[in-house]
Design an enzyme around this catalytic site. Structure first.
Site, PDB file in Angstrom:
ATOM      1  N   HIS A   4       0.876  -1.179   0.000  1.00 57.81           N
ATOM      2  CA  HIS A   4       0.000   0.000   0.000  1.00 57.81           C
ATOM      3  C   HIS A   4       0.910   1.225   0.000  1.00 57.81           C
ATOM      4  O   HIS A   4       2.057   1.154   0.459  1.00 57.81           O
ATOM      5  CB  HIS A   4      -0.891   0.048   1.237  1.00 57.81           C
ATOM      6  CG  HIS A   4      -1.695  -1.196   1.462  1.00 57.81           C
ATOM      7  ND1 HIS A   4      -2.712  -1.578   0.635  1.00 57.81           N
ATOM      8  CD2 HIS A   4      -1.625  -2.146   2.433  1.00 57.81           C
ATOM      9  CE1 HIS A   4      -3.247  -2.702   1.075  1.00 57.81           C
ATOM     10  NE2 HIS A   4      -2.597  -3.086   2.166  1.00 57.81           N
ATOM     11  N   GLU A  58      -4.841  -4.714  -4.057  1.00 65.30           N
ATOM     12  CA  GLU A  58      -6.300  -4.679  -3.932  1.00 65.30           C
ATOM     13  C   GLU A  58      -6.792  -3.233  -3.859  1.00 65.30           C
ATOM     14  O   GLU A  58      -7.433  -2.823  -2.895  1.00 65.30           O
ATOM     15  CB  GLU A  58      -6.776  -5.491  -2.710  1.00 65.30           C
ATOM     16  CG  GLU A  58      -5.814  -5.509  -1.518  1.00 65.30           C
ATOM     17  CD  GLU A  58      -6.067  -4.389  -0.515  1.00 65.30           C
ATOM     18  OE1 GLU A  58      -6.686  -3.371  -0.886  1.00 65.30           O
ATOM     19  OE2 GLU A  58      -5.640  -4.537   0.642  1.00 65.30           O
TER      20      GLU A  58
END
Length: 361
Positions: free
Chosen positions: A277, A315
């Site tokens: 991330h 994701e």
């Protein structure tokens, strides 16, 4: 094929002609500067320096039959020459970004090339070493800080999600662990682990930016964020990272092992799948060229860190079109959409072979 214009390291501007200096950080050596001195649009002299003193020289030539690097003198014929030869090879690939392979004249089987070239081609004079770009950028000879991390053997752990028990993971790095010169930006990109003892104020400021808080949902107090980072330190499946340009902090990233992450149950996870991330907190460094550089550098590092990693997973929000466009430009393929408890997500995957074959570094 002509040579790429060099970029001035101080100003970041494209220089007239082809002259310029790039930086290289061999794991086994101090940093090496490589000066590119033009002969014409298809040839240049590469001069390697350590502490300002010349240590090696080569001619780089781009001809219709490919790109050739000719080392001067006896350089490359001793194993101890590997760091400087590696720096010269990287500089050559930087100057010739479209070249898929580099022919090193007369050094097929030479000791300093044995760790770089998996192919030798015979010539009337002497065999040439052939360095393939897609293989070269997978080798941990540059970019990783010496001793930053060592892959563990495959030892099954009993700690982790009971339905997805992972291998025993190495400890997270400590301090700086990756550094690479970016010729297209004229800057050095680097990663270091976040240290909450010193970085908490910076981390708090970034997480409380409105545009960051929308995605991260961590607009909290310093005490709450300190606990967040402390929990990370006790979690073997991920660690936090500060990314910098020329040692100026720019962004925060989290690198994780996908199998034991929240993503793991949503696909057929392998032991060494990775994910990440990220956010750009320094607003002076927003924009597509720099953000794409982070995508590529993070993916490069994660593949270097563990040679058994075949896939980098992600994701992002399925509606985050800008993020998905960055993914596509860094060789991430969207496999499906699925529902997390907190968002509709796109499952993206970057495969090792495709990344090193298609993505310019």
């Amino acid at each position: 094929m002509t040579l790429r214009p060099c970029i001035d390291a101080a100003s970041g501007t494209v220089l007239d002609g082809w002259a310029g200096t790039s930086r290289h950080w061999p794991v086994a050596d101090a940093d090496i500067a490589v000066e590119c001195l033009p002969r014409d649009v298809r040839a240049a002299r590469l001069l390697a320096l350590r502490d300002g003193e010349p240590i090696a020289e080569a001619e780089l030539r781009s001809d219709p039959d490919g790109v050739r690097l000719a080392l001067t003198g006896s350089v490359g014929r001793h194993p101890a020459d590997a760091p400087v030869v590696t720096a010269l090879v990287e500089a050559a690939f930087q100057r010739c970004p479209d070249a898929r392979r580099l022919r090193v004249s007369g050094l097929g089987g030479a000791p300093a090339l044995l760790a770089l070239a998996a192919t030798v081609e015979n010539t009337p004079a002497a065999p040439d070493a052939i360095v393939e770009r897609a293989l070269f950028y997978q080798l941990p000879l540059l970019w990783l800080t010496a001793g930053a991390r060592t892959a563990y053997p495959l030892i099954r752990s009993q700690l982790g999600p009971q339905d997805r028990l992972p291998p025993l993971r190495p400890p997270q790095p400590n301090g700086p662990f990756y550094r690479r010169w970016l010729p297209q930006l004229g800057t050095t990109l680097s990663f270091r682990t976040i240290d909450r003892r010193h970085d908490l104020g910076l981390f708090h400021g970034w997480m409380n930016q409105k545009r960051v808080a929308f995605y991260w949902e961590l607009a909290q107090s310093e005490a709450e964020l300190d606990r967040y980072l402390a929990d990370q330190e006790a979690d073997p499946h991920l660690f936090g990272v500060i990314g910098s340009f020329d040692d100026v902090p720019v962004g925060y990233f989290e690198f994780y092992w996908a199998k034991e992450d929240r993503l793991g149950p949503y696909y057929d996870a392998e032991d060494f799948d990775r994910g990440w991330h990220g956010l750009i907190g320094n607003v002076e460094h927003l924009g597509r060229p720099k953000t794409l550089a982070w995508f590529r550098a993070i993916t490069h590092y994660l593949f270097l860190d563990e040679p058994r990693t075949r896939r980098i997973m992600g994701e992002p929000r399925a509606t985050h079109r800008k993020m998905l466009s960055y993914c596509a430009d860094a060789a991430y393929e969207t496999l499906k959409e699925f529902d997390f408890p907190h968002k509709r997500a796109a499952l993206v995957c970057c495969e090792r072979e495709r990344f090193f074959r298609e993505v310019p570094l």
